[in-house]
Design a protein around this motif. Structure first.
Motif, PDB file in Angstrom:
ATOM      1  N   ASP A 110      13.617   4.408  47.327  1.00  0.00           N
ATOM      2  CA  ASP A 110      14.193   5.868  48.293  1.00  0.00           C
ATOM      3  C   ASP A 110      12.588   5.703  49.532  1.00  0.00           C
ATOM      4  O   ASP A 110      12.203   4.620  50.026  1.00  0.00           O
ATOM      5  CB  ASP A 110      13.626   7.310  47.934  1.00  0.00           C
ATOM      6  N   ALA A 111      12.825   6.550  50.433  1.00  0.00           N
ATOM      7  CA  ALA A 111      11.849   6.408  51.632  1.00  0.00           C
ATOM      8  C   ALA A 111      10.679   6.341  51.337  1.00  0.00           C
ATOM      9  O   ALA A 111       9.591   6.381  52.480  1.00  0.00           O
ATOM     10  CB  ALA A 111      12.450   7.520  53.200  1.00  0.00           C
ATOM     11  N   ASN A 112      10.495   6.768  50.379  1.00  0.00           N
ATOM     12  CA  ASN A 112       9.206   7.614  50.333  1.00  0.00           C
ATOM     13  C   ASN A 112       8.160   6.866  48.444  1.00  0.00           C
ATOM     14  O   ASN A 112       7.208   6.071  48.670  1.00  0.00           O
ATOM     15  CB  ASN A 112       8.685   8.366  49.136  1.00  0.00           C
ATOM     16  N   GLY A 113       9.252   5.310  48.141  1.00  0.00           N
ATOM     17  CA  GLY A 113       8.926   3.961  47.976  1.00  0.00           C
ATOM     18  C   GLY A 113       8.926   4.725  46.099  1.00  0.00           C
ATOM     19  O   GLY A 113       8.788   3.544  45.384  1.00  0.00           O
ATOM     20  N   VAL A 114       9.972   5.002  45.605  1.00  0.00           N
ATOM     21  CA  VAL A 114       9.561   6.129  44.811  1.00  0.00           C
ATOM     22  C   VAL A 114      11.175   5.144  44.101  1.00  0.00           C
ATOM     23  O   VAL A 114      12.160   4.801  44.762  1.00  0.00           O
ATOM     24  CB  VAL A 114      10.293   7.324  44.546  1.00  0.00           C
ATOM     25  N   THR A 129       6.562   3.644  41.636  1.00  0.00           N
ATOM     26  CA  THR A 129       6.876   3.828  42.657  1.00  0.00           C
ATOM     27  C   THR A 129       5.562   2.782  43.532  1.00  0.00           C
ATOM     28  O   THR A 129       4.984   2.132  42.973  1.00  0.00           O
ATOM     29  CB  THR A 129       5.444   5.449  43.751  1.00  0.00           C
ATOM     30  N   ALA A 131       4.944   3.097  47.094  1.00  0.00           N
ATOM     31  CA  ALA A 131       4.707   3.442  48.599  1.00  0.00           C
ATOM     32  C   ALA A 131       3.170   2.577  48.599  1.00  0.00           C
ATOM     33  O   ALA A 131       3.210   2.349  50.049  1.00  0.00           O
ATOM     34  CB  ALA A 131       3.701   5.037  48.180  1.00  0.00           C
ATOM     35  N   ARG A 137       5.926  -0.765  52.663  1.00  0.00           N
ATOM     36  CA  ARG A 137       4.897  -0.256  54.487  1.00  0.00           C
ATOM     37  C   ARG A 137       5.273  -0.713  55.403  1.00  0.00           C
ATOM     38  O   ARG A 137       6.120  -0.485  56.482  1.00  0.00           O
ATOM     39  CB  ARG A 137       3.021   0.029  53.550  1.00  0.00           C
ATOM     40  N   VAL A 140       9.697  -0.133  56.058  1.00  0.00           N
ATOM     41  CA  VAL A 140       9.566   1.091  56.629  1.00  0.00           C
ATOM     42  C   VAL A 140       8.706   0.990  58.089  1.00  0.00           C
ATOM     43  O   VAL A 140       9.399   1.721  58.769  1.00  0.00           O
ATOM     44  CB  VAL A 140       8.330   1.771  56.045  1.00  0.00           C
ATOM     45  N   ARG A 141       7.504   0.324  58.261  1.00  0.00           N
ATOM     46  CA  ARG A 141       7.112   0.689  59.347  1.00  0.00           C
ATOM     47  C   ARG A 141       8.403  -0.526  60.833  1.00  0.00           C
ATOM     48  O   ARG A 141       8.545  -0.333  61.662  1.00  0.00           O
ATOM     49  CB  ARG A 141       5.492  -0.097  59.970  1.00  0.00           C
ATOM     50  N   GLN A 175      17.383   5.626  54.629  1.00  0.00           N
ATOM     51  CA  GLN A 175      17.883   6.070  53.346  1.00  0.00           C
ATOM     52  C   GLN A 175      17.189   5.705  52.208  1.00  0.00           C
ATOM     53  O   GLN A 175      16.829   6.359  51.139  1.00  0.00           O
ATOM     54  CB  GLN A 175      19.427   6.085  53.205  1.00  0.00           C
ATOM     55  N   PHE A 176      16.957   4.134  52.177  1.00  0.00           N
ATOM     56  CA  PHE A 176      16.423   3.609  51.016  1.00  0.00           C
ATOM     57  C   PHE A 176      16.067   2.462  50.875  1.00  0.00           C
ATOM     58  O   PHE A 176      16.573   1.932  52.782  1.00  0.00           O
ATOM     59  CB  PHE A 176      17.083   3.614  49.845  1.00  0.00           C
TER      60      PHE A 176
END
Length: 543
Positions: A110-114, A129, A131, A137, A140-141, A175-176
């Motif tokens: 997911d968007a938090n790395g889980v 995770t 994250a 990172r 996402v970046r 979303q993921f």
């Protein structure tokens, strides 16, 4: 009267002295000539092995691109299907067989790395995770897929690298992230390197530009950094890490003199290397030198007073060969000037040089072909198409003729793959490419852009009407059922067309054609659409 011993006569002494001088001169001349040839042949052997290394690197680049394409197409499909909740994500991933073929495991984060789901099992959703991992990172970046540094998987404990691909919803919200792993401990991804290993004791290896080993015949060295190993970094490897490509003769990690080469990948921070012990790589040269010296010495002793002349005569063909090799190196002559009909050592050496040069030319040609041709369809690949389109735009500016671009894809190609299998899908791509090439003019540029997407560049057009006529001809050629299954398979295509004008760029033409393709799909597929801004000179730099 003293009797004269036969060995004390002036004639005998002169014979011995001149014979020794002839022998020494002959040996020195032989060594000089052979060293020149050996140097040239060493260059040929080194260039041949580096060509082999370049071919292996090109194959690895293609493999990585193929894996990236599979993951990107999967992410795009999930976005189009709106598969965002964990159950939908897992169900969708399980329906993509190419993920299992290309990767060791595929997970969704997911968007938090889980961890949301893992195709290969392992940790349950929500219990792991990543994250803190740099690759997560960076994905996402940058909002783009990345290739991770090598690491040990927290789920399987295996050495892996990961390819990532972010998945966004229609509003552009992450979303993921899909993360697909390549198992460095399995031979599948690197098996072509093992097939190309030179000789009995040579080998190919792969390391990152940071010095971390990805593949090596000693599995225990995988994931180690060469800087942390006993003895540190050897000079040749240090030069490679600093950005130098090529080959050298230098000691390897074990201190064995070797031919060592390095080649960086264009699409990853990886270096492919080759180690070939010189004792094995140049064994034919050593044997040739020993035979030549022995026979030269015998000829010099037997010749006596005529030794100098005999040596000069014997070395004349070798000197000729040396000059021929020098001319070939300068580019003044082709390889065919070398005499291949001789039945002595010089003939064997000539044939060896001829064979090595031909092998190098074949390897260079194959490397060039792999770099510019799509391996499945035989069409131009994306890189070659972009280069050819740039050249076509230059010709258009000189001739002021019209230039058109068609962007095509196969309608419902994913359904074909899912219903009939990837082998049938590949057969459809090959047949589609064949018909497309036959439907257009011989002067048109036909390329496979990516996946089931194709591009055609039309030069010398008179109007948009001629562009439409060519598109109609392509549609009619494709509508005939494809003989890829027993009952025939109905295949259609959608085509986006655009007509360039003065000031058009490659990027703007492809963008306009792509927009027209989407218009053709929106109109029901199995047809074509011409970019709506043709009258306003679409492709004039407003990409």
């Amino acid at each position: 009267m003293h009797s004269i011993h036969p060995f004390t006569t002036l004639k005998a002494r002169m014979t011995v002295i001149v014979g020794a001088l002839v022998f020494l001169s002959g040996m020195l001349l032989a060594l000089y000539a052979i060293n020149i040839v050996e140097r040239d042949m060493a260059q040929l052997v080194g260039d041949r092995e580096y060509a082999l290394l370049s071919s292996a690197a090109a194959q690895m680049e293609q493999d990585l691109n193929a894996k990236r394409t599979v993951l990107r197409v999967t992410a795009e499909g999930m976005q189009a299907a709106g598969a965002y909740d964990p159950a939908a994500v897992r169900n969708y991933l399980q329906r993509v067989p190419s993920l299992g073929q290309q990767f060791f495991n595929t997970v969704a984060l997911d968007a938090n790395g889980v961890l949301l789901t893992s195709l290969a099992g392992g940790a349950a959703a929500g219990q792991a995770t990543v994250a803190a991992r740099a690759y997560f990172r960076d994905t996402v970046r940058t909002r783009k897929g990345v290739l991770s540094p090598p690491l040990r998987s927290a789920l399987s404990g295996k050495p892996i690298v990961l390819l990532t691909e972010p998945v966004f919803d229609a509003a552009g919200v992450l979303q993921f992230v899909l993360a697909a792993s390549i198992d460095l401990s399995q031979p599948d991804f690197f098996e072509h390197l093992d097939r190309l290993k030179p000789g009995r004791h040579g080998y190919l290896f792969v390391l990152t530009t940071d010095g971390v080993i990805l593949h090596h015949p000693e599995p225990g060295r995988v994931l180690r950094n060469v800087a942390d190993e006993k003895g540190g970094i050897v000079p040749s490897t240090r030069q490679a890490l600093e950005g130098k490509d090529g080959w050298v003769l230098a000691p390897n990690k074990a201190g064995v003199n070797s031919l060592i080469g390095y080649r960086r990948l264009a699409n990853a921070d990886w270096i492919v290397g080759i180690v070939y012990p010189t004792a094995e790589a140049f064994a034919p040269l050593v044997a040739m030198r020993q035979r030549a010296l022995l026979r030269t010495g015998i000829a010099a002793v037997a010749a006596g007073l005529l030794g100098l002349l005999a040596i000069a005569i014997l070395l004349r063909p070798l000197e000729t060969l040396r000059h021929q090799v020098a001319r070939i190196r300068r580019g003044d002559a082709g390889i065919d000037i070398i005499d291949l009909t001789r039945r002595d050592e010089i003939g064997a050496l000539s044939r060896a040089i001829h064979a090595l040069t031909e092998e190098r030319a074949i390897a260079d040609a194959e490397s060039a072909r792999l770099a510019r041709t799509d391996s499945l369809t035989g069409l131009c690949n994306r890189r070659m198409m972009e280069s050819e389109l740039d050249m076509a735009l230059l010709r258009q500016r000189r001739s002021h003729a019209e230039l058109g671009v068609a962007f095509l894809d196969i309608d419902h190609f994913k359904h074909i793959n899912d219903s009939h299998g990837h082998a049938t899908g590949d057969a459809v791509l090959v047949e589609f490419a064949r018909r497309l090439r036959q439907a257009v003019r011989a002067t048109d540029i036909v390329a496979r852009y990516a996946g089931d997407e194709f591009v055609v560049v039309f030069e010398g057009l008179s109007s948009a009407e001629e562009l439409a006529a060519l598109a109609t001809k392509i549609l009619e050629a494709i509508r005939v059922p494809f003989p890829v299954i027993a009952e025939g398979l109905q295949v259609t295509t959608s085509i986006g067309l655009t007509l360039g004008r003065a000031g058009s760029t490659r990027e703007s033409l492809l963008k306009c054609a792509d927009e027209a393709l989407y218009a053709a799909k929106a109109a029901g597929r199995n047809g074509f659409a011409i970019d709506g801004t043709v009258a306003g000179a679409c492709g004039t730099g407003q990409a």
